[in-house]
Motif scaffolding. Structure first.
Motif, short mmCIF file in Angstrom:
data_model
loop_
_atom_site.label_atom_id
_atom_site.label_comp_id
_atom_site.label_asym_id
_atom_site.label_seq_id
_atom_site.Cartn_x
_atom_site.Cartn_y
_atom_site.Cartn_z
N ARG A 1 0.82 -1.21 0.00
CA ARG A 1 0.00 0.00 0.00
C ARG A 1 0.86 1.26 0.00
O ARG A 1 0.61 2.20 -0.74
CB ARG A 1 -0.94 0.00 1.22
N ASN A 2 1.88 1.29 0.87
CA ASN A 2 2.70 2.48 0.99
C ASN A 2 3.47 2.80 -0.28
O ASN A 2 3.70 3.98 -0.60
CB ASN A 2 3.69 2.32 2.16
N MET A 3 3.88 1.79 -1.01
CA MET A 3 4.65 2.00 -2.24
C MET A 3 3.75 2.01 -3.48
O MET A 3 4.24 2.11 -4.59
CB MET A 3 5.71 0.89 -2.39
N ASN A 4 2.44 1.89 -3.27
CA ASN A 4 1.47 1.87 -4.38
C ASN A 4 1.75 0.74 -5.38
O ASN A 4 1.47 0.88 -6.57
CB ASN A 4 1.45 3.21 -5.11
N ASP B 1 0.14 -1.87 -5.54
CA ASP B 1 -1.15 -2.40 -5.99
C ASP B 1 -1.77 -1.52 -7.08
O ASP B 1 -2.84 -1.83 -7.59
CB ASP B 1 -2.12 -2.53 -4.81
N CYS B 2 -1.09 -0.45 -7.45
CA CYS B 2 -1.60 0.46 -8.50
C CYS B 2 -1.12 0.05 -9.89
O CYS B 2 -1.64 0.57 -10.88
CB CYS B 2 -1.14 1.89 -8.23
N ILE B 3 -0.11 -0.79 -9.96
CA ILE B 3 0.48 -1.10 -11.27
C ILE B 3 0.15 -2.52 -11.70
O ILE B 3 -0.15 -3.39 -10.87
CB ILE B 3 2.01 -0.91 -11.25
N ASP B 4 0.21 -2.73 -13.00
CA ASP B 4 0.02 -4.06 -13.58
C ASP B 4 1.41 -4.62 -13.90
O ASP B 4 2.10 -4.09 -14.78
CB ASP B 4 -0.81 -3.95 -14.86
N ALA C 1 3.22 5.32 -13.06
CA ALA C 1 2.40 4.43 -12.24
C ALA C 1 1.02 5.03 -12.00
O ALA C 1 -0.01 4.34 -12.11
CB ALA C 1 3.10 4.16 -10.90
N ILE C 2 0.97 6.33 -11.68
CA ILE C 2 -0.32 6.98 -11.48
C ILE C 2 -1.09 7.03 -12.79
O ILE C 2 -2.31 6.82 -12.82
CB ILE C 2 -0.13 8.41 -10.92
N GLY C 3 -0.40 7.27 -13.89
CA GLY C 3 -1.06 7.28 -15.20
C GLY C 3 -1.69 5.94 -15.51
O GLY C 3 -2.85 5.87 -15.96
N GLN C 4 -0.96 4.86 -15.25
CA GLN C 4 -1.49 3.53 -15.50
C GLN C 4 -2.69 3.24 -14.58
O GLN C 4 -3.69 2.66 -15.01
CB GLN C 4 -0.39 2.48 -15.28
N PHE C 5 -2.59 3.67 -13.33
CA PHE C 5 -3.68 3.45 -12.38
C PHE C 5 -4.93 4.21 -12.79
O PHE C 5 -6.04 3.68 -12.74
CB PHE C 5 -3.23 3.88 -10.98
#
Length: 306
Positions: free
Chosen positions: A18-21, A23-26, A121-125
């Protein structure tokens, strides 16, 4: 496991994810030496761009607007800290430009790679939440060319900003080298260009220009002949605003905000210039110093300082 015991290993792993995000990336859509998250091509074109910090108060038609992050990092660091919350907030806009986390030439290379990774990463999320994401291009020195375009799809739409690049010849040259490299590597079909135009190798791409809010207001006022001599002079001499900002100690990360504040306040306060009392440069510079002191007080208040 005995009663009262906790599986701390599993909880620590979940906390790290969670802290490193993570779970936001594929993990199946990473590329390059540093496993940069990839985003997919989009063709959505907005009528206008608004800055991220105006999203919450925006009351117009979202489907006509794009959202950009060409603002100081402190105004959108929260997106990295809570991406799911802001993905929901940004849904419905024509497109969202990926967060423009800074990459300065004097930053350690590891931090530059990290900021590029976070942007992608944020863009992909965001794309996984059905948001049309236009990747933002950013670079520092030529050393960054080895990774700063990773994850950006070839032949699609990209976004770039020239804000802050026009006041220094060396910065302008470095910007041009990086943009030309991006055009050769990515061969985009379309470029969203935010800020004052700078020449680069377009290689057949369509270039759509978007201007910062304060310059749009200046243009509209000019069309109505409502722009005073001071505002005209300040728009034509942006370096003086940076000079004053440096002199009075405005942090460099806040210079863009300060420039906008100066122009917008100059438009509001339509004082008449009297050449018999002072030169236009002296009169305008004095105004910038005055606004600068007010700006410093406002920023200290926002930061909780006395």
């Amino acid at each position: 496991m005995k009663n009262g015991e906790r599986n701390t290993g599993k909880s620590n792993t979940q906390r790290l994810i969670r802290n490193m995000n993570l779970d936001c990336i594929d993990p199946f859509y990473l590329c390059g030496t540093f496993d940069i998250p990839e985003v997919q091509r989009v063709n959505d074109v907005p009528q206008k761009l608004i800055p991220f910090h105006q999203v919450k108060s925006f009351r117009g038609t979202r489907a006509e607007m794009g959202v950009h992050f060409f603002i100081d990092d402190y105004q959108f660091e929260r997106v990295w800290n809570n991406p799911e919350r802001y993905a929901k907030m940004l849904q419905g806009f024509a497109c969202v430009l990926s967060p423009d986390f800074s990459m300065y030439a004097d930053m350690p290379l590891a931090m530059q790679i990290w900021n590029h990774y976070r942007k992608m990463a944020i863009g992909q999320f965001f794309q996984s939440h059905k948001i049309a994401v236009v990747p933002t291009l950013n670079w520092s020195t030529e050393e960054s060319f080895a990774f700063c375009f990773d994850g950006v799809p070839k032949g699609g739409t990209v976004a770039v900003s020239s804000v802050g690049c026009c006041n220094c010849e060396n910065v302008r040259k470095l910007w041009t080298r990086g943009m030309n490299e991006a055009m050769r590597k990515l061969k985009p079909e379309r470029v969203f260009f935010y800020g004052a135009p700078i020449e680069f190798e377009k290689l057949g791409a369509e270039v759509l220009f978007f201007q910062p809010e304060h310059l749009v207001k200046v243009r509209k006022r000019r069309e109505k002949n409502e722009v005073g001599e001071r505002t005209k002079w300040l728009v034509e001499n942006p370096a003086i605003v940076c000079y004053v900002a440096e002199k009075i100690g405005v942090p460099k990360c806040e210079w863009e905000d300060f420039q906008q504040e100066v122009i917008l306040r100059s438009l509001e306060l339509r004082e008449v210039f009297d050449p018999a009392k002072a030169k236009i440069s002296t009169w305008a510079t004095g105004f910038v110093f005055r606004i600068g002191r007010e700006f410093q007080r406002k920023m200290r208040t926002l930061n909780g300082e006395k």
